[in-house]
Design an enzyme around this catalytic site. Structure first.
Site, PDB file in Angstrom:
ATOM      1  CG  ASN A 101      47.704  16.459  21.490  1.00 49.66           C
ATOM      2  OD1 ASN A 101      47.428  15.500  22.205  1.00 49.66           O
ATOM      3  ND2 ASN A 101      46.778  17.149  20.863  1.00 49.66           N
ATOM      4  CD  GLU A 113      43.627  15.765  22.330  1.00 48.99           C
ATOM      5  OE1 GLU A 113      42.533  15.195  22.537  1.00 48.99           O
ATOM      6  OE2 GLU A 113      44.371  15.499  21.375  1.00 48.99           O
ATOM      7  CG  HIS A 171      49.732  15.115  18.330  1.00 49.82           C
ATOM      8  ND1 HIS A 171      49.635  16.250  17.553  1.00 49.82           N
ATOM      9  CD2 HIS A 171      48.454  14.680  18.537  1.00 49.82           C
ATOM     10  CE1 HIS A 171      48.364  16.492  17.298  1.00 49.82           C
ATOM     11  NE2 HIS A 171      47.631  15.561  17.881  1.00 49.82           N
TER      12      HIS A 171
END
Length: 257
Positions: free
Chosen positions: A7, A34, A248
């Site tokens: 992500n 994302e 992340h």
């Protein structure tokens, strides 16, 4: 072959890091979540210049997913979204790479258990379960990679008491994770690593990464048919230490050829 999930929390911001990480690792397949960009502004030229092909499902400001595959590998049977589910949020893309069905998902966060977004999360998880079951029936060699926004067990959270029955750790979410496992999948990280304090996401605030106060919510589930080929699964913390990192960090699964 190595399959990774990351992500990136805005591909526009993190593109240099993605390109650097691909150059450093040479990973064959990378699933991104994302993207936070429209379909028509995806940086395909830069991805191609790095030696990768791409399939993506973009959305402005929020969401968006992509699969990057190192050439000369190719993707076939690309499907964007969960078929039959009229979801406005672009969270899933799938493709077949070298005989492996790859499903990349950015699971709903849910915000809080008392939020109006939480029932949507549970509905979305149910729709995904049905989709994965159908895909497994067609593609026994399957990986489900992504930001699950679910910490499966208390050991996947730095403060189990503080997170108890909160979003990411609530019983209905963990039950949904277990139902995915029951389809014939395994948490590839836990096939190899049983150590404590292993996380893939850390809040930007309060030096949470430096203090290793995180949660493990980025996962690669491997089908029973593929499990004998699994050789290692690791959390690569290096990109989380870079300047302006995503919150992340990548998770990487290695499969024997």
């Amino acid at each position: 072959m190595r399959f990774a999930t990351w992500n990136v929390n805005s591909l526009k911001v993190r593109l240099p890091q993605v390109l650097q990480w691909l150059a450093d690792t040479g990973v064959e397949v990378l699933c991104l979540q994302e993207l936070k960009m429209d379909q028509d502004v995806f940086p395909l030229a830069e991805i191609k210049a790095a030696g990768y092909r791409a399939a993506w499902f973009g959305q402005k400001t929020y969401n968006g997913v992509a699969i990057l595959v190192r050439a000369p590998l190719e993707m076939t049977d690309v499907v964007a979204g969960i078929p039959g589910y009229g979801d406005e949020q672009r969270r899933v893309i799938a493709a077949t790479v070298d005989g492996v069905r790859v499903i990349c998902g950015y699971f709903v966060n849910g915000e809080a258990v008392d939020s109006p977004k939480y029932p949507y999360k549970l509905e979305w998880l149910s729709k995904l379960e049905g989709y994965v079951a159908a895909e497994l029936a067609k593609h026994p060699n399957l990986l489900l990679l992504g930001d699950y926004n679910i910490a499966p067990e208390d050991r996947d959270v730095y403060d189990p008491e503080g997170w108890h029955e909160q979003v990411l750790c609530s019983t209905p979410e963990r039950d949904a994770f277990r139902r995915l496992i029951a389809l014939g999948l395994s948490d590839s990280f836990r096939l190899f690593n049983q150590e404590e304090k292993q996380y893939s996401w850390w809040d930007y605030r309060q030096m949470m990464f430096r203090r290793n106060k995180g949660v493990r919510i980025d996962h690669i589930l491997v089908s029973d048919a593929l499990k004998p080929r699994a050789q290692a699964c690791e959390i690569d913390k290096a990109p989380r230490k870079w300047e302006r990192p995503s919150d992340h960090t990548p998770v990487v699964l290695t499969l024997a050829d």
